[in-house]
Scaffold this motif. Structure first.
Motif, PDB file in Angstrom:
ATOM      1  N   ASN A  44      71.978 -41.423  10.897  1.00 15.62           N
ATOM      2  CA  ASN A  44      72.523 -41.185   9.564  1.00 15.62           C
ATOM      3  C   ASN A  44      72.100 -39.828   8.998  1.00 15.62           C
ATOM      4  N   ALA A  45      70.949 -39.332   9.430  1.00 17.66           N
ATOM      5  CA  ALA A  45      70.500 -38.013   8.955  1.00 17.66           C
ATOM      6  C   ALA A  45      71.416 -36.904   9.461  1.00 17.66           C
ATOM      7  N   LYS A  46      72.048 -37.146  10.615  1.00 24.61           N
ATOM      8  CA  LYS A  46      72.945 -36.153  11.199  1.00 24.61           C
ATOM      9  C   LYS A  46      74.418 -36.511  11.019  1.00 24.61           C
ATOM     10  N   ASN A  47      74.671 -37.622  10.316  1.00 28.44           N
ATOM     11  CA  ASN A  47      76.060 -38.070  10.133  1.00 28.44           C
ATOM     12  C   ASN A  47      76.797 -38.177  11.466  1.00 28.44           C
ATOM     13  N   THR A  48      76.127 -38.737  12.456  1.00 27.03           N
ATOM     14  CA  THR A  48      76.697 -38.776  13.803  1.00 27.03           C
ATOM     15  C   THR A  48      76.527 -40.156  14.424  1.00 27.03           C
ATOM     16  N   VAL A  49      77.565 -40.588  15.126  1.00 25.05           N
ATOM     17  CA  VAL A  49      77.508 -41.805  15.916  1.00 25.05           C
ATOM     18  C   VAL A  49      77.703 -41.412  17.385  1.00 25.05           C
ATOM     19  N   TYR A  50      77.003 -42.108  18.265  1.00 19.58           N
ATOM     20  CA  TYR A  50      77.010 -41.784  19.683  1.00 19.58           C
ATOM     21  C   TYR A  50      77.518 -42.980  20.492  1.00 19.58           C
TER      22      TYR A  50
END
Length: 123
Positions: free
Chosen positions: A73-79
């Motif tokens: 969530n800190a990077k606004n990214t899902v992997y």
């Protein structure tokens, strides 16, 4: 409004690995359920995996044990970490954001979509 941009696709041999990433714009990323879907040529878009805002995860049976969805969530990214890839995993992979609580297997539930990234697994 949320904009999603996928990356990390490519060509890999069967048994190989790839990690897809989906970067989201906006300040409310942590409140969305995030999903990965895929679409092979001539087929309907199908559910792959989802992660709720509480980081609960769910997977399609076809990828269970091989794919792992996670979020930062800190990077606004899902992997989407994919291992032991098979030729039948070949598809365009899309990430999507769902503003509702919980998760859904249905494409109609998701509010925002990325443009997709191609994954090709050679035999």
């Amino acid at each position: 409004q949320v904009q999603l941009v996928e990356s990390g696709g490519g060509l890999v041999q069967a048994g190989g690995s790839l990690r897809l990433a989906c970067a989201a714009s906006g300040r409310t990323f942590s409140s969305y359920t995030m999903g990965w879907f895929r679409q092979a040529p001539g087929k309907e878009r199908e559910f792959v995996a989802a992660i709720t805002r509480k980081s609960n995860t769910v997977y399609a049976d076809s990828v269970k044990g091989r794919f792992t969805i996670s979020r930062d969530n800190a990077k606004n990214t899902v992997y989407l970490q994919m291992i032991s890839l098979k030729p039948e995993d070949t598809a365009v992979y899309f990430c999507a954001a769902d503003a509702n609580l919980g998760f859904s297997y249905s494409t109609s539930r998701y509010d925002y979509w990325g443009q997709g990234t191609q994954v090709t697994v050679s035999s």
